[in-house]
Design an enzyme around this catalytic site. Structure first.
Site, PDB file in Angstrom:
ATOM      1  N   GLY A   7     -13.270  68.766  11.601  1.00  0.00           N
ATOM      2  CA  GLY A   7     -13.570  69.742  10.559  1.00  0.00           C
ATOM      3  C   GLY A   7     -13.179  69.289   9.175  1.00  0.00           C
ATOM      4  N   SER A   8     -14.106  69.257   8.242  1.00  0.00           N
ATOM      5  CA  SER A   8     -13.810  68.645   6.954  1.00  0.00           C
ATOM      6  C   SER A   8     -14.957  68.873   5.976  1.00  0.00           C
ATOM      7  CB  SER A   8     -13.563  67.148   7.152  1.00  0.00           C
ATOM      8  OG  SER A   8     -14.486  66.607   8.082  1.00  0.00           O
TER       9      SER A   8
END
Length: 215
Positions: free
Chosen positions: A181-182
């Site tokens: 997640g980013s």
């Protein structure tokens, strides 16, 4: 770059191996709940680190998305390398997206800057400056400057860079990955205009993010 014949990025193998081995051991011991939970972890890691092939557009004077995800910002912003103001397109990758990053253009990497920082929610505006991030300055065949920034997020705690200064990347070529997640920001030259809108879902290496202005 990092791709294997199994369609899984090499970063995922340690996680997959640990969960799979643990599931086997727990099953042998008869601890079925833990065995099932580890099996679920194995499947999740295989899904998260998947690295499917992409059909790269061949049209001239375009830039493709460097990441899978959702467009959360399109606005003028100072890029972290030159400090100059450019249109920035921000792509948020949730935990279900493919996290392998691809070059938006064909160009040479002139500079790479890694900055340690915090791990705030990557969708926040201040995450671009305060979070751990890695910036890449690319120069295209027309001499135009592009900046791609990998930004670590609340869960993502490792940015993986698989290039070095001087490397030449093709459009859609893999150059790194961010775990769990980013966000990825793309700064455009002034000669290019975004072709996407807020909320659009994009696919790395396939979705056209920007086109060169007609002269």
């Amino acid at each position: 770059m990092g791709k294997t014949n199994l369609g899984i990025d090499q970063e995922g193998f340690p996680y997959i191996a640990i969960f799979a081995f643990s599931s086997l051991i727990f099953a042998i011991l008869g601890w079925w709940l833990l065995a099932v939970l580890c099996l679920i972890g194995t499947i999740f890691c295989g899904h998260f680190f998947r690295d499917p092939e992409r059909i790269i557009p061949t049209e001239a004077n375009i830039a493709v998305s460097p990441a899978d995800g959702k467009i959360i910002r399109i606005e003028p912003r100072q890029d972290p390398i030159s400090g100059e103001s450019h249109t920035c397109i921000s792509i948020f990758m949730n935990i279900c997206n493919v996290h392998v990053n691809r070059s938006p253009i064909k160009g040479q990497i002139e500079a790479i800057q890694y900055v340690q920082g915090h791990f705030l929610n990557a969708s926040l505006d201040k995450a671009a400056k305060e979070n751990e991030h890695c910036s890449y300055l690319l120069r295209d065949q027309d001499g135009k400057q592009w900046v791609v920034v990998q930004i670590a997020g609340l869960i993502a705690r490792r940015i993986v860079c698989r290039t070095k200064e001087g490397d030449i990347l093709n459009r859609g070529e893999r150059f790194g990955i961010i775990r769990f997640g980013s966000r990825v920001d793309l700064y455009l030259p002034e000669e290019y205009t975004p072709t996407v809108n807020l909320g659009n879902k994009v696919i790395a290496g396939e979705t056209i993010l920007a086109k060169k202005n007609q002269e």
